[in-house]
Scaffold this motif. Structure first.
Motif, PDB file in Angstrom:
ATOM      1  N   UNK B  29       3.589  15.996  -1.960  1.00 48.08           N
ATOM      2  CA  UNK B  29       3.411  14.970  -0.926  1.00 48.08           C
ATOM      3  C   UNK B  29       3.573  15.581   0.460  1.00 48.08           C
ATOM      4  N   UNK B  33      -0.047  16.058   1.226  1.00 52.35           N
ATOM      5  CA  UNK B  33      -0.276  14.659   1.562  1.00 52.35           C
ATOM      6  C   UNK B  33      -0.774  13.833   0.398  1.00 52.35           C
ATOM      7  N   UNK B  94      -4.110  15.386   5.211  1.00 52.64           N
ATOM      8  CA  UNK B  94      -3.399  14.144   5.485  1.00 52.64           C
ATOM      9  C   UNK B  94      -4.318  13.050   5.995  1.00 52.64           C
ATOM     10  N   UNK B  99      -6.388  10.964   1.215  1.00 53.70           N
ATOM     11  CA  UNK B  99      -5.140  10.543   0.591  1.00 53.70           C
ATOM     12  C   UNK B  99      -5.412   9.435  -0.421  1.00 53.70           C
TER      13      UNK B  99
ATOM     14  N   UNK C  38      -2.403   1.366   3.711  1.00 51.19           N
ATOM     15  CA  UNK C  38      -2.454   1.522   2.265  1.00 51.19           C
ATOM     16  C   UNK C  38      -1.196   0.861   1.712  1.00 51.19           C
ATOM     17  N   UNK C  92       2.017   7.042   6.013  1.00 51.87           N
ATOM     18  CA  UNK C  92       2.444   7.566   4.722  1.00 51.87           C
ATOM     19  C   UNK C  92       3.680   6.843   4.208  1.00 51.87           C
TER      20      UNK C  92
END
Ligand code: ATP
Ligand code: MG
Lengths: 260, 300, 284
Positions: B29, B33, B94, B99, C38, C92
């Protein structure tokens, strides 16, 4: 009378001081050039003014209002628009749509009216579209209105980006190297466009490397190096300034001397 | 008091599993990413392979563990090269589109690997044969330390320390980060991006696989769903610790394990997962960059 | 002839029903995705709507339309609460946080048996008329179409593709994303109650991580840049297992996974991709 005022603005990234205590002002209806060799901190200045970055110290005022801590959309609402050094158009949109997004601030209808497609919203959308077409025509891209923007050439994309920035009818326009990758004729075209915009009442701050262009089209120039101002004033005087010559050509001369 | 220490040790051992798994999960991660839903399956497969290596091939324990780790790493490389590599043409790792794509392909692999693991175990919960792994118990005053717990804790220290060292002190660590941020640029800079990516995937799969093997032994349960439990808590450890922070992940994993065991012991066993996840959410709100993470950053 | 049609209908009515229910979840996920978030949160919003709807059916005589409305609102309320925490996070972390939310949802559902029936779940003795389901889906899809054409849709696209460019054009990304979360919550809540009525049963497993993953897969498969993509993706994703079951029953999951993988690799932007359509049109 100033539209934009930077006072002692400082910004560092980690150990690098990208901008160190920079001050200058921009008067309304002027075209101001921002010059400096690579890495001088020009783009950082543009990012600081538009609110994408916040200064570590110093203040920025736009139209008399302090905007040092304001967020980008608030600053845009205060009458600022910009372009980017490496063109940033929105993927998947046509040239016309790019300009329509740019006019978000002038949408003139409520969200609900827009969703329900009420007559008022439809009229507003038609007006926006017509204005966007006019802007495309102004940058010479009318015939490309329905082309997917990412398929256009670099120079064409730059012009669309300028049209997009104009769509919000800003008071101050920031251009980050608007002529990069253009030939002399295209560059002069951009210069003339900038002049025409100024005559319509717009104020422009542009980052520009091309000294010819700066000399021909800017009324005032700020030159920086290593984050500091090294010269300011009328273009001809600035370009002739030994400090500026040194900053731009010094390294080359050193190199020549070495070789000799 | 004895119970307290015994439970503390249990908690640490459990937490060490979460931390270990989390280090593997966080590695991909942080560097690439990729939110990898298939990571749990690496753990399941490593445990299954290690178990069969003992059961069918009669390999000695340490060798079987190595074989299992190798299997975990190889599955990870397979997933990376089939599922993620084609998506890297989108550009920097990223990017949102890349992703999302990688998340979906990892889900696809998760479904496939877990289902295949179901066939491999005959849809049953199996176990390592008794006596095939170290079962000695060390005594230290009032405290008793079973060998497997000692191995697990040592494993976390060695792997965590080793990864931290690789990350901060070696060229390989720097290369992993470079490739993660921008494979194209890293390729131009002389780093063979593809090799680094494969090595990263292998490391990540191997570490999570190691956690899976240890978990399979300590819970006496080797099944297709082994990885899922590890995945959820390991994921929590990654978030609490900060995904790019190995030290943080290890500590957060330990803390989650201890918290879980003590909650079950002294508070309520049905809410014990709740405490872990509430802690997770609390961290996201108060310290979104993890235990040792720095404050927010902006990207212009 | 009529007989054949009736047989087919009997065999596939429930698949069709589930495809429509899944379309709600896919649309809820698309709502956030199209504004650059997301999020797996739709599962949680679905749980809010599903359990509330189940309780209303069991313990009140409120007519169905009002139950749907209540479920949608419950989802929206939860989503807006969640948004207040999540929208501060970087993208993220937001994805991770929403995954954590799904895990927490399950713990909460398991531990509040008075509201949710706990481990045993709740049985709901009321079937869902398919025409209601279809009708509401049509209205919802229509709303997504209208949103896409509206100012909101245009701004959301900008935020999704390049947030910092969008903010410099005066678009407040938080505002856009808050609206997106609200829509996602409402539609997710609707999906939740539909799912509950369709299954005539809700339990902690009804709204768990597999739902999160399948619906996001559905959206991406159908096309995450087009308002109809999620519906198409949900349909394919619901039908796929049925088809796989018919051909390779024992390898069904592996077949599903492989299909998903192939689609992602060869059609990374999904079946319906407005950008590709435009490029094709331009080439002609
Ligand atoms: N986000 C960032 N993080 C770290 N360092 C940065 C960042 N942005 C700029 N810098 C550094 O700040 C300095 C000034 O950069 P800036 O982009 O403002 O220069 P510039 O004058 O626009 O140069 P150019 O002519 O190449 O565009 C450089 O040394 C650059 O490396
Ligand atoms: Mg620059």
């Amino acid at each position: 009378m100033t539209l934009l005022a930077l006072a002692d603005v400082t910004k560092s990234f980690g150990g690098v001081t990208a901008v160190g205590g920079l001050s200058f002002t921009v008067r309304p209806r002027h075209v101001v050039g921002l010059m400096g060799p690579n890495g001088a901190g020009k783009t950082t200045i543009i990012n600081l003014i538009s609110g994408l970055l916040h200064p570590d110290a110093g203040t920025i005022r736009l139209g008399g209002q302090p905007v040092t801590r304001a967020r980008p959309h608030e600053i845009a609402g205060g009458g600022l628009a910009r372009t980017y050094q490496n063109v940033r158009l929105i993927s998947g949109m046509t040239a016309l749509e790019q300009v329509i997004v740019g006019s978000y601030l002038r949408r003139g209808t409520s969200l609900l009216a827009s969703i329900l497609h009420l007559p008022a919203a439809r009229a507003a959308a038609r007006a926006t579209r017509a204005d966007a077409m006019d802007l495309l025509a102004r940058v010479g891209m009318a015939d490309r209105a329905d082309t997917l923007a990412e398929t256009l050439s670099y120079g064409e994309q730059r012009r669309i980006e300028i049209a997009r920035a104009l769509a919000s009818q800003p008071k101050l326009l920031l251009l980050d190297e608007p002529t990069a990758g253009m030939n002399a004729a295209e560059s002069a075209e951009i210069g003339r466009l900038v002049h025409a915009l100024r005559d319509d009442g717009l104020t422009v701050l542009m980052v520009e490397h091309n000294m010819r262009l700066v000399a021909d089209f800017c009324e005032h120039v700020v030159v920086m190096n290593f984050g500091r101002k090294i010269a300011e004033g009328p273009p001809a005087a600035c370009i002739a300034d030994p400090a500026v010559q040194e900053a731009y050509f010094g390294k080359q001369r050193d190199a020549q001397r070495h070789r000799a | 008091m004895e119970l307290f220490f015994a439970q503390l040790l249990n908690g640490c051992a459990l937490g060490a599993l979460y931390g270990l798994f989390g280090i593997g999960f966080g590695l991909v991660f942080a560097t690439m990413g990729i939110l990898n839903a298939a990571q749990g399956a690496y753990a399941s497969w490593a445990a299954i392979v290690a178990m069969y290596a003992i059961d069918l091939l009669g390999l000695p324990f340490p060798v079987a563990v190595l074989v299992g780790i190798l299997a975990g790493g190889m599955v990870a490389v397979l997933v990376d090269q089939i599922g993620f590599e084609p998506l890297r043409r989108f550009g920097p790792g990223l990017h949102q589109a890349a992703m999302l794509g990688a998340l979906i392909t990892s889900i696809a692999f998760w479904i496939m690997l877990e289902s295949a693991a179901g066939f491999a175990t005959g849809q049953q919960s199996l176990a390592f044969p008794p006596g095939s792994y170290p079962a000695a118990v060390f005594h230290a005053g009032p405290m008793m330390l079973p060998a497997m717990q000692a191995i697990t804790l040592a494993g976390l220290v060695v792997v965590g320390g080793g990864m931290h060292w690789i990350n901060t002190r070696t060229r390989f660590g720097a290369a992993m980060r470079a490739v993660g941020w921008d494979p194209v640029a890293a390729g131009l800079g002389g780093v063979n991006a593809r090799v680094i990516v494969i090595a990263t995937a292998f490391l990540s799969g191997g570490i999570s696989g190691f956690a899976g093997i240890l978990s399979g032994i300590s819970t006496a349960n080797v099944s297709a769903s082994l990885g899922q439990g590890l995945m959820l808590k390991g994921f929590a450890a990654v978030v609490v610790g900060g995904y790019d922070d190995i030290r943080g992940t290890a500590i957060a994993g330990l803390a989650l394990g201890v918290l879980e065991v003590f909650c079950a012991q002294y508070l309520s066993s049905s809410w014990r997962d709740g405490f872990a996840y509430a802690l997770l959410l609390g961290f996201l709100m108060l310290r979104p960059r993890g235990l040792f993470g720095s404050a927010g950053f902006t990207r212009a | 002839m009529m007989d054949i049609v009736e047989d087919l209908w009997a065999a596939y009515a429930s698949t069709l029903g589930f495809a429509m229910v899944n379309a709600f979840f896919a649309l809820a996920t698309y709502a956030t995705l199209s504004a650059g978030i997301l999020s797996f949160g739709a599962v949680t919003f679905g749980a809010a709507g599903g359990f509330l709807g189940a309780q209303m059916v069991l313990h009140s005589t409120v007519p169905l339309p009002l139950i749907f409305l209540a479920a949608g609102l419950a989802g929206a309320v939860v989503s807006l609460l969640v948004a207040m925490i999540f929208l501060r996070l970087e993208s993220h972390w937001m994805a991770l946080a929403s995954l954590a939310l799904v895990l927490i949802t399950r713990v909460v559902v398991l531990n509040t048996p008075d509201l949710t029936g706990g481990v045993n779940g709740l049985s709901i003795p009321q079937p869902l008329p398919l025409e209601w389901l279809a009708g509401l889906l049509v209205v919802t899809v229509g709303a997504f179409y209208a949103l896409d054409r509206s100012w909101y849709g245009i701004a959301a696209r900008a935020v999704r593709e390049d947030t910092s460019v969008a903010t410099c054009m005066g678009i407040d990304p938080r505002r856009i994303q808050l609206i997106a979360m609200g829509i996602s919550g409402f539609v997710g809540g609707l999906g939740g109650v539909m799912m509950a009525l369709m299954l005539q049963f809700v339990s902690p497993d009804t709204f768990f991580i597999h739902v999160a993953f399948t619906m996001i897969a559905g959206v991406v498969l159908g096309g995450s840049h087009h308002w109809f993509g999620p519906v198409l993706g949900a349909a394919v994703f619901t039908a796929l297992p049925t088809v796989m079951q018919a051909f390779i029953p024992e390898m069904q999951d592996i077949g599903n996974g492989a299909a998903l993988l192939l689609i992602m690799i060869f059609l990374p932007r999904g079946l319906l991709d407005p950008r590709a359509m435009r490029l094709r049109r331009a080439r002609k």
